[in-house]
Design a protein around this motif. Structure first.
Motif, PDB file in Angstrom:
ATOM      1  N   ARG A 130       0.839  -1.202   0.000  1.00 58.76           N
ATOM      2  CA  ARG A 130       0.000   0.000   0.000  1.00 58.76           C
ATOM      3  C   ARG A 130       0.874   1.251   0.000  1.00 58.76           C
ATOM      4  N   ARG A 131       1.935   1.231   0.807  1.00 55.71           N
ATOM      5  CA  ARG A 131       2.824   2.396   0.901  1.00 55.71           C
ATOM      6  C   ARG A 131       3.448   2.710  -0.474  1.00 55.71           C
ATOM      7  N   LEU A 132       3.917   1.680  -1.157  1.00 55.50           N
ATOM      8  CA  LEU A 132       4.563   1.926  -2.457  1.00 55.50           C
ATOM      9  C   LEU A 132       3.556   2.447  -3.482  1.00 55.50           C
ATOM     10  N   VAL A 135       2.899   6.074  -2.650  1.00 57.34           N
ATOM     11  CA  VAL A 135       4.010   6.958  -3.040  1.00 57.34           C
ATOM     12  C   VAL A 135       3.984   7.172  -4.552  1.00 57.34           C
ATOM     13  N   GLN A 136       3.807   6.075  -5.300  1.00 58.87           N
ATOM     14  CA  GLN A 136       3.739   6.201  -6.753  1.00 58.87           C
ATOM     15  C   GLN A 136       2.568   7.119  -7.140  1.00 58.87           C
ATOM     16  N   GLY A 137       1.394   6.849  -6.555  1.00 55.26           N
ATOM     17  CA  GLY A 137       0.193   7.635  -6.892  1.00 55.26           C
ATOM     18  C   GLY A 137       0.377   9.108  -6.579  1.00 55.26           C
ATOM     19  N   GLU A 169      -2.173  12.741 -18.818  1.00 51.92           N
ATOM     20  CA  GLU A 169      -1.699  11.361 -18.622  1.00 51.92           C
ATOM     21  C   GLU A 169      -1.216  11.132 -17.188  1.00 51.92           C
ATOM     22  N   GLU A 170      -0.660  12.163 -16.563  1.00 52.05           N
ATOM     23  CA  GLU A 170      -0.324  12.001 -15.134  1.00 52.05           C
ATOM     24  C   GLU A 170      -1.620  11.795 -14.364  1.00 52.05           C
ATOM     25  N   GLY A 171      -2.672  12.493 -14.777  1.00 48.44           N
ATOM     26  CA  GLY A 171      -3.986  12.277 -14.154  1.00 48.44           C
ATOM     27  C   GLY A 171      -4.430  10.827 -14.335  1.00 48.44           C
ATOM     28  N   ARG A 208       3.291  17.054  -0.705  1.00 48.49           N
ATOM     29  CA  ARG A 208       3.427  15.778  -1.407  1.00 48.49           C
ATOM     30  C   ARG A 208       4.534  14.979  -0.714  1.00 48.49           C
ATOM     31  N   ILE A 209       4.559  13.650  -0.943  1.00 48.53           N
ATOM     32  CA  ILE A 209       5.406  12.797  -0.103  1.00 48.53           C
ATOM     33  C   ILE A 209       6.901  12.973  -0.404  1.00 48.53           C
ATOM     34  N   LEU A 210       7.274  12.979  -1.684  1.00 48.15           N
ATOM     35  CA  LEU A 210       8.702  12.991  -2.027  1.00 48.15           C
ATOM     36  C   LEU A 210       9.196  14.405  -2.355  1.00 48.15           C
ATOM     37  N   ALA A 212      11.298  16.059  -4.478  1.00 48.68           N
ATOM     38  CA  ALA A 212      11.316  16.730  -5.789  1.00 48.68           C
ATOM     39  C   ALA A 212       9.917  17.185  -6.210  1.00 48.68           C
ATOM     40  N   PHE A 213       8.906  16.556  -5.651  1.00 46.69           N
ATOM     41  CA  PHE A 213       7.539  16.898  -6.057  1.00 46.69           C
ATOM     42  C   PHE A 213       6.968  18.061  -5.261  1.00 46.69           C
ATOM     43  N   ASN A 214       7.809  18.630  -4.408  1.00 43.13           N
ATOM     44  CA  ASN A 214       7.423  19.864  -3.731  1.00 43.13           C
ATOM     45  C   ASN A 214       8.239  21.054  -4.232  1.00 43.13           C
ATOM     46  N   MET A 225      13.444  19.963 -18.405  1.00 43.56           N
ATOM     47  CA  MET A 225      14.388  19.194 -17.587  1.00 43.56           C
ATOM     48  C   MET A 225      13.628  18.185 -16.730  1.00 43.56           C
ATOM     49  N   PHE A 226      12.504  18.618 -16.175  1.00 44.81           N
ATOM     50  CA  PHE A 226      11.689  17.727 -15.341  1.00 44.81           C
ATOM     51  C   PHE A 226      11.215  16.528 -16.169  1.00 44.81           C
ATOM     52  N   THR A 227      10.707  16.791 -17.372  1.00 48.17           N
ATOM     53  CA  THR A 227      10.163  15.663 -18.146  1.00 48.17           C
ATOM     54  C   THR A 227      11.297  14.764 -18.656  1.00 48.17           C
ATOM     55  N   MET A 236      12.015   4.404 -14.461  1.00 46.12           N
ATOM     56  CA  MET A 236      12.788   3.386 -13.736  1.00 46.12           C
ATOM     57  C   MET A 236      11.949   2.745 -12.623  1.00 46.12           C
ATOM     58  N   GLN A 237      11.221   3.605 -11.883  1.00 46.45           N
ATOM     59  CA  GLN A 237      10.425   3.074 -10.763  1.00 46.45           C
ATOM     60  C   GLN A 237       9.272   2.216 -11.280  1.00 46.45           C
ATOM     61  N   LEU A 238       8.630   2.681 -12.356  1.00 43.42           N
ATOM     62  CA  LEU A 238       7.515   1.889 -12.910  1.00 43.42           C
ATOM     63  C   LEU A 238       8.032   0.560 -13.453  1.00 43.42           C
ATOM     64  N   ALA A 240      10.579  -1.058 -12.315  1.00 43.18           N
ATOM     65  CA  ALA A 240      10.876  -1.919 -11.159  1.00 43.18           C
ATOM     66  C   ALA A 240       9.574  -2.486 -10.572  1.00 43.18           C
ATOM     67  N   LEU A 241       8.523  -1.661 -10.560  1.00 38.31           N
ATOM     68  CA  LEU A 241       7.230  -2.134 -10.040  1.00 38.31           C
ATOM     69  C   LEU A 241       6.536  -3.069 -11.034  1.00 38.31           C
ATOM     70  N   ALA A 242       6.852  -2.903 -12.315  1.00 34.20           N
ATOM     71  CA  ALA A 242       6.260  -3.793 -13.333  1.00 34.20           C
ATOM     72  C   ALA A 242       6.740  -5.235 -13.160  1.00 34.20           C
ATOM     73  N   ILE A 380      19.719  -2.117  -3.248  1.00 30.25           N
ATOM     74  CA  ILE A 380      18.802  -2.102  -4.393  1.00 30.25           C
ATOM     75  C   ILE A 380      18.571  -0.677  -4.913  1.00 30.25           C
ATOM     76  N   ASN A 381      18.396   0.279  -3.993  1.00 29.49           N
ATOM     77  CA  ASN A 381      18.163   1.669  -4.435  1.00 29.49           C
ATOM     78  C   ASN A 381      19.391   2.221  -5.156  1.00 29.49           C
ATOM     79  N   SER A 382      20.588   1.850  -4.638  1.00 30.35           N
ATOM     80  CA  SER A 382      21.824   2.333  -5.244  1.00 30.35           C
ATOM     81  C   SER A 382      21.940   1.812  -6.674  1.00 30.35           C
ATOM     82  N   ARG A 422      20.280  15.529  -0.806  1.00 25.65           N
ATOM     83  CA  ARG A 422      19.689  15.702   0.530  1.00 25.65           C
ATOM     84  C   ARG A 422      19.300  14.374   1.151  1.00 25.65           C
ATOM     85  N   ILE A 423      19.263  13.333   0.339  1.00 25.53           N
ATOM     86  CA  ILE A 423      18.821  12.022   0.826  1.00 25.53           C
ATOM     87  C   ILE A 423      19.969  11.028   0.596  1.00 25.53           C
ATOM     88  N   GLY A 424      20.175  10.154   1.558  1.00 23.91           N
ATOM     89  CA  GLY A 424      21.102   9.034   1.347  1.00 23.91           C
ATOM     90  C   GLY A 424      22.532   9.319   1.754  1.00 23.91           C
TER      91      GLY A 424
END
Ligand code: BYC
Length: 497
Positions: A130-132, A135-137, A169-171, A208-210, A212-214, A225-227, A236-238, A240-242, A380-382, A422-424
């Motif tokens: 549920r958490r993952l 976060v994705q959503g 499409e993000e919607g 928002r949770i992460l 970069a999204f703030n 640059m964002f896109t 990459m995350q999708l 990995a979740l796929a 794994i994250n690295s 800032r993370i890791g």
């Protein structure tokens, strides 16, 4: 490289064994036979007006009644999954689409490797999954919120249309995650679906949770640059979740990846067209040195050192999205079969369980950067971050080819992995783009050369004037080589009322 080539490189194919047609006239178009599950259908129909309220409040400002030439997913067949036409955005057909089920699919990694993929959520992994999914959503509406003011300063109708395409499409990707939450997580899932519409990008009390999204996406260079960089984290995350053992998540992500490719195409070609305009005008004006910033800016162009600083910012905040390089959360997600590595099922050279394997992670030890062997499970994250950095390089090489071809002596590069993090592993350390650990005082003195400074931002802001005539482009960006869906150069992509 043509538009199509870039799309092919970044697309992850949906292997369709059958074509499932969806009915666009349904209130919620879908290929999941929603009509057969009345309780689920009612729950999603109750969420829909709240989603539309969020869209009207936080979606693209000022263009809700404009007719926009949009691509809508109408099926999951790779050879013809979308149709194009002018639509007002609130009428976009946001649907629920899963890639087709692969009969007999087994879990490709972790302690359940080789067992049948799950069609339901196992009780012991419920909160992790549920958490993952949350976060994705959460990232999907966040990016729409970040980009909501950009329509006003679009450098052309073509670009404006691409922005809105990315936004709708993000919607839809939010819908994809909400479907999973509501269908598989009962009351908890419905509450999470509601909360996804309540958090706000950049808000102090309910952000928002992460990270970069703030951040703000205040201008079109940030958008490109964002896109290119941040949507690539999405890729990459999708991916990995796929690989997930939870088959409905895997199938959702596999289809989302088809849409994601266009987002990275928008970013890559947006930066490329900016480079083309700059280098061509520099040559015409006889400016040889790319560091003659004032001369370049006087022509109303984005100088290449500024482009590098913008890229440095977006690369570094996006790298934080991979979480800590060494993470027990990531180890748990992998071992339980919930989230794999990039391209997991096709990786050769290890057992996909990783109980004894190690992976080299860059760390800061006694004030020095060192490579250490760390248990692969905890890295794994690295590894995903390293795969991401390698994946980013393709577009950067193509940008450099354009610069070289236009006769300018300049190369865009990726900063060191530890730059501006800032993370890791690198959080709390000041590391230059070249990978030297520097003092706080050095950082203060030099970071204006490494990240966009106040003057850069003021200059970019001065360039952001709308160019909304058919077939016209702002001075700082070259026209695209091909129109969307092969439309002609003066096509009215957005009919602004
Ligand atoms: N900011 O062990 P850790 C996309 C939290 S983009 C704030 O280091 P973990 C898109 C973390 O949540 C793809 N907090 O890392 C692109 C955890 O908190 P809890 C989005 C952060 O858990 C463009 C704590 O720190 N999808 O689709 O292995 C436009 C310790 O975590 C950050 C996903 O990310 C951060 N940067 O990994 C639109 C996939 N990083 O749980 C869309 C799903 C970490 O202790 N998410 N934290 O409260 C995941 O796989 C993982 O949650 C993460 C973090 C990779 C994000």
């Amino acid at each position: 490289m043509s538009a199509e080539d870039i799309l092919v490189e970044d697309s992850v194919s949906v292997s369709a064994d059958r074509f499932v047609e969806i009915k666009l006239e349904d209130l919620i178009p879908n290929n999941v036979d929603l009509a057969s599950d009345k309780q689920l259908q009612r729950a999603l129909e109750a969420w829909r007006p709240k989603y539309l309220d969020w869209w009207k409040e936080m979606g693209p400002e000022g263009y809700q009644v404009s007719d926009v030439y949009l691509r809508t997913a109408v099926g999951v067949d790779p050879s013809g999954w979308a149709k194009f036409g002018h639509v007002q955005m609130p009428d976009y057909r946001w649907g629920i689409l899963l890639a087709p089920k692969v009969e007999g699919r087994t879990i490709p990694f972790g302690r359940h490797k080789g067992e049948a993929a799950w069609q339901e959520v196992p009780g012991e992994y419920r909160s992790l999954l549920r958490r993952l999914i949350v976060v994705q959503g959460d990232t999907e509406p966040a990016s729409v919120e970040q980009q909501r003011y950009l329509g006003k300063t679009a450098p052309s109708l073509y670009d404006m249309r691409n922005l809105f395409q990315v936004n709708v499409e993000e919607g839809r990707h939010l819908w994809a995650m909400v479907y999973l939450l509501v269908k598989y997580f009962a009351k908890d899932g419905r509450e999470e679906a509601q909360a996804l519409l309540e958090r706000r990008s950049g808000q102090t009390d309910n952000p928002r949770i992460l990270g970069a999204f703030n951040e703000r996406t205040p201008d079109w260079l940030s958008f490109f640059m964002f896109t290119y960089f941040t949507d690539r984290d999405g890729k990459m995350q999708l991916a990995a979740l796929a690989e997930s053992a939870f088959d409905p998540l895997s199938r959702s992500c596999r289809f989302m990846l088809t849409e994601e490719a266009h987002h990275m195409f928008v970013g890559e070609t947006g930066v490329q067209r900016t480079i083309e305009a700059t280098c061509a005008a520099m040559t015409k004006a006889g400016i040889k040195d790319p560091h003659e910033v004032e001369a370049v800016r006087r022509l109303g162009l984005v100088d290449l050192p500024l482009l590098q600083r913008k890229a440095n910012f977006h690369m570094s905040v996006t790298r934080d999205l991979f979480g800590s390089e060494i993470s027990s959360n990531a180890a748990d997600s992998f071992s339980s079969g919930i989230k794999g590595r990039f391209n997991e099922a096709n990786l050769s050279g290890d057992d996909h369980v990783l109980s004894d394997a190690t992976y080299k992670v860059t760390r800061v030890v006694d004030g020095k950067l060192v490579e250490e062997d760390v248990p692969a499970l905890r890295s794994i994250n690295s590894r995903l971050l390293d795969d991401y950095i390698a994946d980013c390089q393709g577009g950067i090489n193509r940008w450099n080819k354009v610069i070289e071809k236009l006769g300018v002596d300049f190369k865009l590069t990726q900063p060191h992995k530890g730059f501006n993090r800032r993370i890791g592993e690198f959080a709390g350390h000041k590391i230059s783009p070249k990978g030297e650990i520097v003092s706080e005082a050095q950082w203060q003195a030099e970071s204006g050369q490494w990240l966009p400074n106040d003057e850069d931002m003021r200059f970019i802001d001065s360039l952001m004037k709308p160019c909304h005539e058919r077939g016209q482009y702002a001075s700082w960006i070259a026209p695209p080589r091909v129109g969307i869906n092969n439309q002609p150069g003066d096509y009215e992509y957005v009919k602004i009322h």
